[in-house]
Scaffold this active site. Structure first.
Site, PDB file in Angstrom:
ATOM      1  N   SER A 239       5.848   2.379  -1.954  1.00  6.90           N
ATOM      2  CA  SER A 239       4.450   2.191  -1.842  1.00  6.90           C
ATOM      3  C   SER A 239       4.377   0.637  -1.007  1.00  6.90           C
ATOM      4  O   SER A 239       5.484   0.152  -1.008  1.00  6.90           O
ATOM      5  CB  SER A 239       3.953   1.947  -3.038  1.00  6.90           C
ATOM      6  N   CYS A 240       3.295   0.356  -0.370  1.00  4.33           N
ATOM      7  CA  CYS A 240       3.060  -0.930   0.300  1.00  4.33           C
ATOM      8  C   CYS A 240       1.552  -1.221   0.135  1.00  4.33           C
ATOM      9  O   CYS A 240       0.985  -0.798  -0.817  1.00  4.33           O
ATOM     10  CB  CYS A 240       3.679  -0.774   1.572  1.00  4.33           C
ATOM     11  N   GLY A 241       1.241  -1.814   1.124  1.00  7.61           N
ATOM     12  CA  GLY A 241      -0.187  -2.133   1.196  1.00  7.61           C
ATOM     13  C   GLY A 241      -1.096  -0.829   1.699  1.00  7.61           C
ATOM     14  O   GLY A 241      -2.112  -0.677   0.980  1.00  7.61           O
TER      15      GLY A 241
END
Length: 284
Positions: A239-241
């Site tokens: 996951s990330c932004g």
């Protein structure tokens, strides 16, 4: 680094294969607004010979309010046909940052069942630093059919990630900078809460890269994941932004020989917006 046409290839490898008739090079440069860079304009000015421009924003799901979500199969197929990318091609993706958005396009190809796709290690900056050729003319493109077999196991939605957060498996790994993960820094997108998915671990994508933008060795990346508390015996959700740098983690995992990974496409742009899902702050 050992070149692997299914994950990561060096500038030397690309230079030696530049004239291969079945090679397709994609410039997948994409930047956050605060970078103040125009990816398309930079491509028009100079790109690796033969490269086509892959527009990450346009080749996405226009029906979603979330940024650059994976496109429907039909849209991906039609865009690739128009770009002359299809069955039997070896694809190499690069970007203008070094190793940033190219990994997202690598993941998209994998999601669509395409395995002969690699990221250029160090990207355009390394290519230019070595004094290699560029051009400003777009390539002549001929339509090419692509057979797509959607790989559902490579992508996760908010419901699946919420279940993983509660159960502790799969392991969720967040690629954002530590200050954003802890909730100490504001999110670049308005209206999002600060913090991270409960139970997730933090492996900033930049920690996996050398100073020249190339990826660290599989041995080094494994140590980085493990030192962040990631249990590599479990499947991993990255996951990330907004689902871009999470793919750098996915690429690193694939290079390590860990194939049971998936990507949370909505990432924090979705989770941080939902008032009904919990948010954790501080270190994991």
């Amino acid at each position: 680094m050992a070149d692997d046409p299914k994950t990561l290839v060096s500038t030397d490898w690309l230079a030696s294969h530049l004239k291969d008739p079945d090679l397709r090079i994609l410039d997948a440069s994409w930047y956050l607004p605060d970078a103040e860079r125009d990816a398309r304009a930079e491509y028009d000015e100079a790109h690796i010979p033969g490269a086509r421009f892959f527009d990450l924003e346009e080749i996405s799901d226009a029906r979603s309010a979330l940024p650059h979500m994976a496109p429907p199969v039909e849209k991906f197929m039609s865009r690739m046909r128009r770009m002359g990318v299809g069955d039997g091609h070896q694809v190499v993706v690069y970007d203008g940052a070094g190793l940033f958005s190219a990994a997202r396009v690598w993941w998209l190809f994998r999601l669509m069942g395409q395995e002969n796709v690699a990221v250029l290690d160090g990207g355009l900056p390394k290519w230019l630093a070595e004094g290699r050729a560029t051009e400003d003319m777009p390539p002549i493109v001929k339509d090419r059919h692509m057979t797509v077999r959607f790989q559902n196991q490579l992508v996760r939605d908010v419901t699946q990630v919420s279940a993983a957060s509660k159960l502790g498996a799969p392991q969720i790994v967040d690629a954002r900078a530590p200050a954003r993960f802890r909730g100490d820094a504001p999110e670049p997108r308005e209206g999002l809460r600060a913090g991270h998915i409960p139970g997730s671990r933090n492996v900033p994508f930049s920690a996996l890269l050398n100073e020249d933008g190339t990826m660290k060795s599989p041995e080094e990346t494994r140590r980085i994941f493990e030192s962040a508390g990631v249990d590599l015996a479990k499947p991993v959700i990255t996951s990330c932004g907004s689902g871009v740098t999470a793919a750098v983690l996915s690429l690193a995992l694939e290079r390590m020989g860990k194939h049971d990974h998936s990507l949370y496409d909505g990432s924090w742009a979705e989770w941080g917006m939902f008032p009904t899902v919990p948010v954790a702050t501080g270190d994991a």
